[in-house]
Design an enzyme around this catalytic site. Structure first.
Site, short mmCIF file in Angstrom:
data_model
loop_
_atom_site.label_atom_id
_atom_site.label_comp_id
_atom_site.label_asym_id
_atom_site.label_seq_id
_atom_site.Cartn_x
_atom_site.Cartn_y
_atom_site.Cartn_z
CE1 TYR A 1 9.28 75.60 31.18
CE2 TYR A 1 10.45 73.99 29.84
CZ TYR A 1 9.92 74.38 31.05
OH TYR A 1 10.01 73.55 32.14
CG ASN B 1 2.29 77.55 39.15
OD1 ASN B 1 1.48 78.40 39.50
ND2 ASN B 1 1.95 76.29 38.91
CB CYS C 1 3.81 74.52 36.32
SG CYS C 1 3.75 73.83 37.99
CG HIS C 2 1.29 68.85 35.77
ND1 HIS C 2 0.44 69.67 36.50
CD2 HIS C 2 0.47 68.05 35.02
CE1 HIS C 2 -0.81 69.38 36.21
NE2 HIS C 2 -0.82 68.40 35.31
CD GLU D 1 -3.22 66.41 33.52
OE1 GLU D 1 -2.94 66.84 32.38
OE2 GLU D 1 -3.17 67.10 34.55
#
Length: 210
Positions: free
Chosen positions: A99, A122, A130-131, A157
């Site tokens: 953040y 979001n 946002c993850h 990912e």
């Protein structure tokens, strides 16, 4: 204003894809809080081209064959929220940001909590990733889709899980242990990665008008 939506089944639950005209306006979670993303009247429209294309690209993402999305987006929110959401679009596949890093990127280093609040609002989940935003210590922190889904997306990912295998009911303890390692790896990355220059915002950021 009337929005069109299409439902799709996914490895992270049923998703509601929402369009405003010919642009994607939202991807909502199956158990999303009703007021997290404020939209107008919703009508089902399974034949809307942008929603069909969104579903196609999401399926490729879950299959591990797509790392970037190419969709026309429209975001409704405050100028500050749009800045945060534009920053989300610059986080590369397989990487994370804290953040505080997002706050620095948008030029407001003292707005860490406000960044967290905007991240939680979001509207276009997964596509605006946002993850990929985590706590400074590497903790996964809150997520509108639930922490289990956040870990699943980060595992995907990182190449550590196969949604195709899970869809066939083949999830085992080894797969669960792989997911658990993601949190450790994320913490390690957060603690060791050097300071970086703010990345370029990319073409999608122009949609925000800043």
């Amino acid at each position: 204003m009337t929005y069109a939506y299409k439902l799709m089944d996914s490895p992270v639950g049923q998703l509601k894809l929402v369009a405003n005209g010919e642009r994607l306006a939202a991807i909502l979670w199956e158990h999303d809080k009703p007021n997290r993303v404020r939209l107008g009247e919703l009508i089902e429209a399974n034949d809307r081209p942008v929603l069909i294309e969104t579903e196609r690209q999401l399926n490729e993402y879950f299959a591990g064959t797509r790392h970037e999305f190419d969709l026309p987006l429209t975001f409704q929110g405050t100028d500050f929220q749009k800045q945060v959401w534009a920053a989300l679009l610059t986080i590369p596949f397989g990487q994370t940001r804290s953040y505080s890093e997002i706050a620095t990127q948008i030029g407001n280093v003292n707005a860490v909590r406000a960044v967290g609040a905007a991240n939680g609002k979001n509207p276009i989940s997964i596509v605006a990733p946002c993850h990929r935003v985590i706590g400074a210590s590497g903790d996964l922190t809150g997520f509108a889709g639930g922490l289990a889904n956040k870990m699943l997306l980060l595992s995907l990912e990182a190449g550590q899980t196969s949604f195709e295998a899970e869809a066939d009911g083949q999830t085992d303890m080894f797969a669960l242990e792989q997911r658990a390692t993601v949190k450790t790896q994320v913490k390690s990355e957060a603690q060791t990665k050097p300071a970086r220059h703010a990345p370029s915002r990319g073409t999608q950021a122009s949609l925000f008008g800043n």
